[in-house]
Design an enzyme around this catalytic site. Structure first.
Site, PDB file in Angstrom:
ATOM      1  N   GLY A 213       0.811  -1.208   0.000  1.00 21.07           N
ATOM      2  CA  GLY A 213       0.000   0.000   0.000  1.00 21.07           C
ATOM      3  C   GLY A 213       0.845   1.259   0.000  1.00 21.07           C
ATOM      4  N   GLY A 215       1.920   4.816   2.155  1.00 18.65           N
ATOM      5  CA  GLY A 215       1.943   5.419   3.479  1.00 18.65           C
ATOM      6  C   GLY A 215       3.289   5.226   4.152  1.00 18.65           C
ATOM      7  CB  ILE A 217       3.735   1.054   7.748  1.00 15.10           C
ATOM      8  CG1 ILE A 217       3.466   1.657   9.146  1.00 15.10           C
ATOM      9  CG2 ILE A 217       4.188  -0.394   7.879  1.00 15.10           C
ATOM     10  CD1 ILE A 217       2.345   0.974   9.911  1.00 15.10           C
ATOM     11  CD  GLU A 236      -5.671  -1.073  -4.175  1.00 12.77           C
ATOM     12  OE1 GLU A 236      -6.286  -2.151  -4.054  1.00 12.77           O
ATOM     13  OE2 GLU A 236      -5.651  -0.201  -3.292  1.00 12.77           O
ATOM     14  N   GLY A 334      -8.710  -2.614  -1.992  1.00 19.84           N
ATOM     15  CA  GLY A 334      -8.295  -3.925  -2.467  1.00 19.84           C
ATOM     16  C   GLY A 334      -7.730  -4.826  -1.396  1.00 19.84           C
TER      17      GLY A 334
END
Length: 429
Positions: A213, A215, A217, A236, A334
């Site tokens: 993803g 961000g 982290i 994604e 997702g």
């Protein structure tokens, strides 16, 4: 709907889009950077001429007048993932939110729209008459050849490749609007983020295929993978951190089974540097979300690794990732798509990441989810839960073992209370 043919040499006036909007029309707009700002300005500026037009889109960056409900039923926003531009409007009741898995967005839009018109930002047409949807494929590229497009061509939109090319013959019209694209500048990770990244990085083998993803982290994890080799990308969202990992040579895609040697994404979000890097970069393949996020497609990539964020997890392993403190904040995206795909991938792994406590010190691992929270990823699907205190491996574990593992990675200040609550709930013996 007008049947006029667009010309590469003669852009339309933005106002021409209004000719294609009958009463009750459905309009589809891409996620984030794909927003055609000038065309939406035109719709808002002429809203008194519209009748029951609905704009379907995910994750708008900026709040607009129609999202705030200023035009009533004449022009209404239908959201599929709340973003900073629609969150408060949803709380105020001026727009709608439709639950979905991101992979199913094209299917849903085909069912709920009637002869839709796609409005999208794009690159300028090339000498062959093709526009590129640039930073996007998402759900809009799935409609190429099915629905008419009215494009807003922008010299600042990077030209990308894959399955997001629109030929002039498929365009009902296009206008030109050379504007700066928005930027999302990464926020530097903190110590907790780096600790989480370290726990995951040591579990990722060379040659793994990644979905990560966006961000702090994820960026920390990507930075921790620079020593790996022959990683693949099937993700994604493609971000700055992924670009850096590709540039350093850790990602090559040579061991992928699908679109080998290509870095696959369905949308891109990041800085100006990322946008410049994407331009004419043939190593990146932008592909519609109903292929990229399809769990059956994901499962065909061996050693697939999925990493996504969640908001809170209960002691059975249920993950609430779209609500914060019981209030809607985003949507499913997702997360469940990739968690399911990784589960069936030979050697696959899925990780849900979160800080052990909120900024106010409240535990994010709870005996029961906060009232009003929505389960995004089922306990039967959740594989690993990771905090700065370690990794809780849940797949195949009993409820007792799950509770013990999750308490072990909770913030130390909350572990005694969690043990007490787990015994009261019958989870611990």
């Amino acid at each position: 709907m007008s049947n006029t043919t667009a010309s590469v040499d003669s852009p339309n006036d933005p106002g021409d889009v209004l000719r294609h909007l009958r009463p009750g029309a459905d309009v589809i707009v891409p996620i984030q950077f794909g927003e055609p700002q000038t065309l939406l300005d035109t719709l808002e500026g002429s809203a008194e001429r519209l009748e029951r037009v609905r704009v379907h889109r995910m994750d708008p960056f900026a709040e607009r007048r129609y999202i705030r409900g200023e035009f009533g039923d004449r022009l209404r926003h239908v959201d599929y993932f709340l973003g900073p531009g629609s969150r408060e409007a949803y709380w105020a009741g001026t727009c709608d939110l439709v639950p979905n898995h991101f992979s199913e967005m094209p299917l849903l839009l085909r069912r709920v729209t009637d002869r839709p018109l796609v409005l999208a930002a794009a690159s300028l047409p090339d000498r062959h008459g093709y526009f590129s949807l640039g930073t996007n494929a998402d759900y809009t590229a799935a409609f190429i050849g099915e629905a008419p497009f009215f494009l807003e061509a922008n010299a600042n939109m990077p030209r990308t490749f894959g399955q997001n090319q629109v030929h002039i013959s498929q365009v009902a019209g296009w206008c030109r609007a050379d504007r700066a694209l928005p930027e999302v500048v990464p926020v530097p990770p903190d110590e907790r983020d780096h600790a989480i990244a370290g726990h995951i990085a040591e579990r990722i083998a060379d040659g793994s295929c990644l979905q990560i993803g966006v961000g702090r982290i994820p960026d920390a994890l990507l930075a921790a993978l620079t020593g790996h080799r022959d990683l693949g990308v099937h993700t994604e969202a493609l971000s700055d951190g992924m670009m850096d990992l590709i540039e350093c040579g850790a990602v090559t895609g040579t061991r992928k089974h699908q679109l080998r040697n290509k870095h696959v994404a369905t949308f891109c979000v990041g800085s100006r540097r990322l946008l410049d890097w994407l331009d004419n970069n043939s190593s990146v393949a932008m592909v519609p979300v109903d292929w990229v996020n399809d769990p059956r497609v994901v499962a065909r990539e061996p050693t697939f690794v999925s990493i996504n964020a969640t908001s809170e997890v209960d002691l059975m392993g249920q993950a609430a990732s779209e609500t914060i403190a019981g209030r809607y904040w985003s949507s499913s995206g997702g997360q469940a798509d990739f968690a399911r795909g990784a589960m069936y991938s030979p050697g696959g792994q899925a990780f849900l990441v979160l800080h052990a406590a909120t900024s106010s010190g409240e535990s994010r691992i709870k005996a029961t989810l906060t009232p009003g929270s929505v389960v995004t990823t089922l306990k039967n699907t959740v594989d690993h839960v990771v905090t700065e205190y370690g990794v809780a491996a849940l797949r195949g574990k009993s409820l007792h073992e799950r509770a013990m593992a999750l308490i072990a990675v909770a913030h130390p200040d909350h572990r005694d209370r969690l043990r007490h609550d787990a015994r009261a709930a019958g989870l611990l013996r």
